[in-house]
Design an enzyme around this catalytic site. Structure first.
Site, PDB file in Angstrom:
ATOM      1  N   THR A  83      35.041  46.510  47.445  1.00 56.32           N
ATOM      2  CA  THR A  83      34.765  45.894  46.070  1.00 56.32           C
ATOM      3  C   THR A  83      33.563  46.360  45.308  1.00 56.32           C
ATOM      4  O   THR A  83      32.553  46.923  46.249  1.00 56.32           O
ATOM      5  CB  THR A  83      34.520  44.430  46.227  1.00 56.32           C
ATOM      6  N   ARG A  84      33.475  46.535  44.110  1.00 56.57           N
ATOM      7  CA  ARG A  84      32.175  46.806  43.251  1.00 56.57           C
ATOM      8  C   ARG A  84      31.477  45.624  42.668  1.00 56.57           C
ATOM      9  O   ARG A  84      30.543  45.584  42.080  1.00 56.57           O
ATOM     10  CB  ARG A  84      32.697  47.731  42.311  1.00 56.57           C
ATOM     11  N   HIS A  86      33.849  36.479  45.739  1.00 55.37           N
ATOM     12  CA  HIS A  86      33.764  35.139  45.641  1.00 55.37           C
ATOM     13  C   HIS A  86      35.319  34.612  46.305  1.00 55.37           C
ATOM     14  O   HIS A  86      35.431  35.039  47.066  1.00 55.37           O
ATOM     15  CB  HIS A  86      34.179  35.000  44.078  1.00 55.37           C
ATOM     16  N   HIS A 144      38.240  36.495  46.829  1.00 59.54           N
ATOM     17  CA  HIS A 144      38.180  37.867  47.623  1.00 59.54           C
ATOM     18  C   HIS A 144      37.886  37.230  49.238  1.00 59.54           C
ATOM     19  O   HIS A 144      38.815  37.810  50.015  1.00 59.54           O
ATOM     20  CB  HIS A 144      36.692  38.239  47.237  1.00 59.54           C
ATOM     21  N   ARG A 178      44.926  44.337  43.275  1.00 58.91           N
ATOM     22  CA  ARG A 178      45.360  44.453  41.662  1.00 58.91           C
ATOM     23  C   ARG A 178      44.461  45.267  41.082  1.00 58.91           C
ATOM     24  O   ARG A 178      43.226  44.965  41.197  1.00 58.91           O
ATOM     25  CB  ARG A 178      45.831  43.135  41.063  1.00 58.91           C
TER      26      ARG A 178
END
Length: 572
Positions: free
Chosen positions: A196-197, A201, A204, A290
């Site tokens: 992730t960048r 939350h 996730h 996604r």
């Protein structure tokens, strides 16, 4: 060069050779030096430590060309992203094939010695179409390639001398070798990595838990902390959010490590690249969600990539990746169930809630609420702490237009009005004044004018970052440079571009500097509007014709614009 073979991800190359490094360090004192920019330093770090195995340096042209056309190196190895050292033409003219050069940080620290095998001029249009699938400069990777990457590429082997120094989150920075050793120490044999960048939350956390349970693997949170998309939440804030999220995961089967990668935002190709990198770090599985590594929408408002294009590409190459792919659908919050579920499992009568990364960044910029169903209280507090309400944030007002358009008059008037209101420090950065104090050595070539505007942008970004107001007035004729200034400032606060659209004929009539007179007479060259173009802003926040409005009228309109944007006028 060392090679490590372990059960975690196969062979791993690193380019640190103690004997060769010692010689290289002594030799470097006599070598020509190249100062690495941020992206290049990220690439060098991952080349040296083995994160980019099997690469042993920056690509040669034969590798580069085959990567563009087939996503393979010249020897047939799967590799989707070019990794080349770009330099300017002046430096390239001095470097000969077979020569060694020293690669240094901006502080002058020696990182590596490069054996330059060849250099060439790339076709950037071709590279854009191949790597990004577009030439639209709304794509951050395309704009970076065309506006910031040098015109000459160097290829050749690297010898690692000193590891790049990081003073932040040192306990979380594992090299591929160190991470493999940590997995072995913990007794982990199945490891699923999550990329992730953005801050993590609730969705996730739920996704990673489901993925780890599905493949019965330990979980590695492996976020990118090198370069991401302009405007993303800064990595210091993100890492603190990851640390909070980690406490919501099983303590014995989860860990956090940081990846110093410079993302290209190339969607499906980048997803394939991320999988290969995680294999090198010793992972056995990789979660792909996604819109993986997607930059969002193009200049026409359409998505650059399909939501599950990355899934399709990775599954196509799964047999030779050396890492298992764990594709995941989008998780959405269903109000009636009070839980997150895959979007494919939602009944049409149920109420679905979701917040995209773009929407989250908008809410943070505008000081809007972040709902509890979306994130955890401690992560919300972390984000709000570093993103105060908009009326408390710093911002920059950037006046641009032809010489004589009235930029300086408006900028000075705005400074007075803002200082009259008070509340935040206000700094005027007038182009002519900056040239005296910061850019006195510069001429008026395109390169020097660009550099002057970039300097103005840098100072304005520092003022904005620290909660002040910067008011800039500069011709700034080139759209690419103005976009660069916007990107570095919007990382920290608001940016308001004001195009002072006064007609050239009126500007010439006001010509107190006699620039236009001299240009018309052929006495000087490169005058904007005469023999050098002014690229009109496409979508500025405000357009002002100083020939039609008095300074007082124009400033009142601008103050109303700033109020409507929430930057001024708030009464607490």
């Amino acid at each position: 060069m060392n090679q490590l073979i372990t059960p975690y991800g196969g062979s791993l190359k690193d380019l640190y050779d103690q004997d060769a490094s010692g010689r290289a360090e002594a030799e470097a004192l006599t070598l020509r030096s190249w100062t690495l920019n941020h992206r290049q330093l990220c690439d060098v770090e991952l080349l040296l430590c083995g994160g980019f195995s099997p690469l042993e340096g920056f690509m040669l042209q034969k590798d580069y060309l085959r990567v563009l056309t087939e996503m393979r190196l010249a020897d047939g190895t799967l590799w989707p992203i070019p990794v080349t050292l770009d330099v300017n033409e002046i430096f390239a003219e001095k470097v000969h094939e077979g020569e060694r050069i020293a690669l240094r940080t901006t502080e002058g620290m020696l990182v590596a010695v490069m054996e330059v095998a060849e250099h060439w001029r790339p076709d950037k249009i071709r590279e854009s179409e191949a790597v990004f699938g577009t030439i639209d400069r709304a794509h951050p990777g395309v704009s970076y390639l065309h506006e910031r990457v040098g015109n000459i590429y160097l290829g050749g082997r690297l010898i690692g001398v000193f590891e790049p120094i990081h003073f932040d989150f040192k306990a979380l920075r594992f090299t591929p070798r160190q991470l493999r050793e940590e997995f072995a120490r913990r007794g982990w044999s199945r490891i699923v990595a999550f990329q992730t960048r953005n801050p993590m939350h609730r969705a996730h956390v739920e996704l990673t838990l489901r993925a780890a349970q599905q493949v019965e693997a330990n979980l590695l949170l492996h976020p990118v902390v090198g370069m991401t998309k302009p405007g993303d939440v800064d990595h210091y804030t993100r890492v603190r959010c990851y640390q909070h999220a980690l406490r919501r995961l099983p303590i014995q089967t989860s860990m956090l490590s940081l990846l110093p990668l410079a993302m290209r935002m190339s969607g499906p190709r980048e997803a394939l690249w991320h999988a290969i990198i995680r294999r090198n770090y010793g992972c056995t599985h990789f979660i792909v969600g996604r819109d993986h590594a997607s930059p969002g929408k193009d200049s026409k408002g359409c998505e650059f990539y399909g939501p599950y294009d990355a899934h399709s590409l990775l599954l196509k190459y799964r047999d030779e990746l050396g890492i298992e792919i764990v594709p995941f659908q989008t998780l959405v919050y269903v109000e009636e169930r009070a839980e997150y579920v895959p979007d494919t499992e939602v009944d049409e009568k149920e109420t679905v809630k979701s917040i995209s990364g773009t929407e989250l960044r908008r809410r943070l910029r505008c000081g809007l609420d972040i709902p509890e169903w979306f994130t955890y209280p401690e992560i919300k507090d972390e984000l709000c702490r570093t993103h105060p309400p908009r009326y408390k944030q710093g911002f920059t007002v950037f006046f641009t237009g032809l010489s004589g358009a009235g930029k300086s008059v408006l900028a000075n008037a705005l400074v007075v009005k803002l200082m009259e209101t008070g509340g935040r420090p206000v700094t005027l950065l007038d182009g002519d004044v900056v040239r005296i104090h910061l850019s006195s050595e510069l001429g008026y070539s395109k390169e020097h004018r660009d550099l002057n505007v970039r300097r103005i942008g840098f100072v304005a970004s520092e003022i904005t970052k620290n909660g002040g107001i910067a008011v800039c007035a500069s011709i700034a004729p080139y759209a690419a440079t103005r976009r660069y200034v916007r990107e570095i400032i919007e990382t920290y606060g608001g940016f308001v571009e004001v195009y002072v659209s006064t007609a050239l004929s009126i500007c010439e009539a006001r010509d107190r500097k006699e620039l236009y007179v001299k240009a018309r007479a052929g006495l000087i060259n490169g005058v904007t509007g005469i023999d050098d173009p002014y690229e009109i802003p496409v979508d500025p926040e405000m357009i002002v014709d100083a020939a039609e409005l008095s300074p007082e009228q124009a400033i009142q309109q601008l103050l109303l614009k700033l109020e409507s944007m929430g930057l001024v006028g708030h009464i607490s």
